[in-house]
Design a protein around this motif. Sequence first.
Motif, PDB file in Angstrom:
ATOM      1  N   ARG A   1       0.834  -1.207   0.000  1.00 28.11           N
ATOM      2  CA  ARG A   1       0.000   0.000   0.000  1.00 28.11           C
ATOM      3  C   ARG A   1       0.872   1.262   0.000  1.00 28.11           C
ATOM      4  NH1 ARG A   1      -5.140   0.777   0.927  1.00 28.11           N
ATOM      5  NH2 ARG A   1      -6.524  -1.022   0.978  1.00 28.11           N
TER       6      ARG A   1
ATOM      7  N   ASP B   1      -9.449  -2.777  -1.733  1.00 26.50           N
ATOM      8  CA  ASP B   1      -8.278  -2.136  -2.328  1.00 26.50           C
ATOM      9  C   ASP B   1      -8.600  -1.282  -3.554  1.00 26.50           C
ATOM     10  OD1 ASP B   1      -6.670  -3.423  -0.437  1.00 26.50           O
ATOM     11  OD2 ASP B   1      -6.567  -5.218  -1.666  1.00 26.50           O
TER      12      ASP B   1
ATOM     13  N   LEU C   1      -6.615   1.929  -4.512  1.00 25.43           N
ATOM     14  CA  LEU C   1      -5.234   1.862  -4.981  1.00 25.43           C
ATOM     15  C   LEU C   1      -5.165   1.961  -6.498  1.00 25.43           C
ATOM     16  CD1 LEU C   1      -3.942  -0.990  -2.655  1.00 25.43           C
ATOM     17  CD2 LEU C   1      -3.857   1.478  -2.285  1.00 25.43           C
TER      18      LEU C   1
END
Length: 379
Positions: free
Chosen positions: A98, A129, A132
């Motif tokens: 991350r 996620d 991202l």
Amino acid sequence: MEQSTPRAKIVQNFPAYGVSWSPSGGDTGKLLAPDDVFGDSEGSWDGVESEGGIALLKLRQGSKTQVSQATAGLSGLTTQCHVPHQSPRAQRAGDSVRRQLTLAAAAGIKAVIFYSDNLHFLEFNPGQDRDLLPTTSVDGSEADLLLQDLAAGPVVIHVDLEVRLVRTETFNIIATTPGVTSTHLIGAHLDSVPSGPGINDNASGVAVLLETALKRAGDRRNPWRFCWWGGEEAGAQGSSRFVRELQASGGIDRIKGYVNLDMAASPNHVISVYGNDQGLEGLYTEYFQDSQQPWVREDVSVGSDHRPFMAAGIAVAGLGTWGPHQVKTDEEHALFGGTAGEPYDPNYHSSQDDLANVSWSALATCAAATYAANRAVTE
């Protein structure tokens, strides 16, 4: 994922599991690699004209990971593939990953390609996620090629990632000699991708397995169990479920080895053996040595139905007609003929993967070797 400069080629031949999807049409940008290779320090992107670029980052080994229960999938330019449950050798998005992605996004990077020496794909939970960057992965050998190109001059990469949630319904076919407790398994997957008929991938492996089973049918002491798997192209779903059921029943402890047959008739073929157990691989390599048949060794990957067996601690081996490189080398050309500098199967996962584009001689070699290997195991 496609490299367009300095030469056009597909650089992603492994399953690509992503975080979030690319914008319509994907992203095209210069390939960039920071000096620290990981890109996880505050100054990693200082002095780099990174706006709009595609980052190539090395994954730190031992990164803290978080387990995902997702069954998400991703299709790219040339493949359709899905995230299997608890995939081996897959890294999930932990704090280290991350941080790499967050710093890249702050630097204006549009997509990230991860690599490491033993990485074939990344796995993320698209629900957790999605914040991202669009992210995919290549193995170490592909990364080396990209880094070589990058050292020689500008490299332009196009990345187009699509996340899909898919439910797969499939079945397995299992054949066992009556009255015999099977100690070894051999399998091939029945399914293909939607874009092609799948004659090399994997009707060829299915045919080798069927021919071997028919020849061994008269041996009432045969310790092999013959397995035709469903759902391999959807993340080894059929073989994974089989292994889970074996583990639940306690039968996994009786299995001494698994042999996988996948793509046994590539038109620009090599004869390739892979595995994590020399004894099991030796069932093939000893036959090739005795028959003076050239062969090459391929590093065992996670790209087929041996994956769940390997994750369960079972010895695995496999036979195929691709090699350890992206394309056939001059050395492989000298051993096997064909065309150096070209893919082992240029029709992979395409509509041209049909009966007109297979090597019958490679298929015959794989069939003869598999029969010999099968007979070499007795109880």
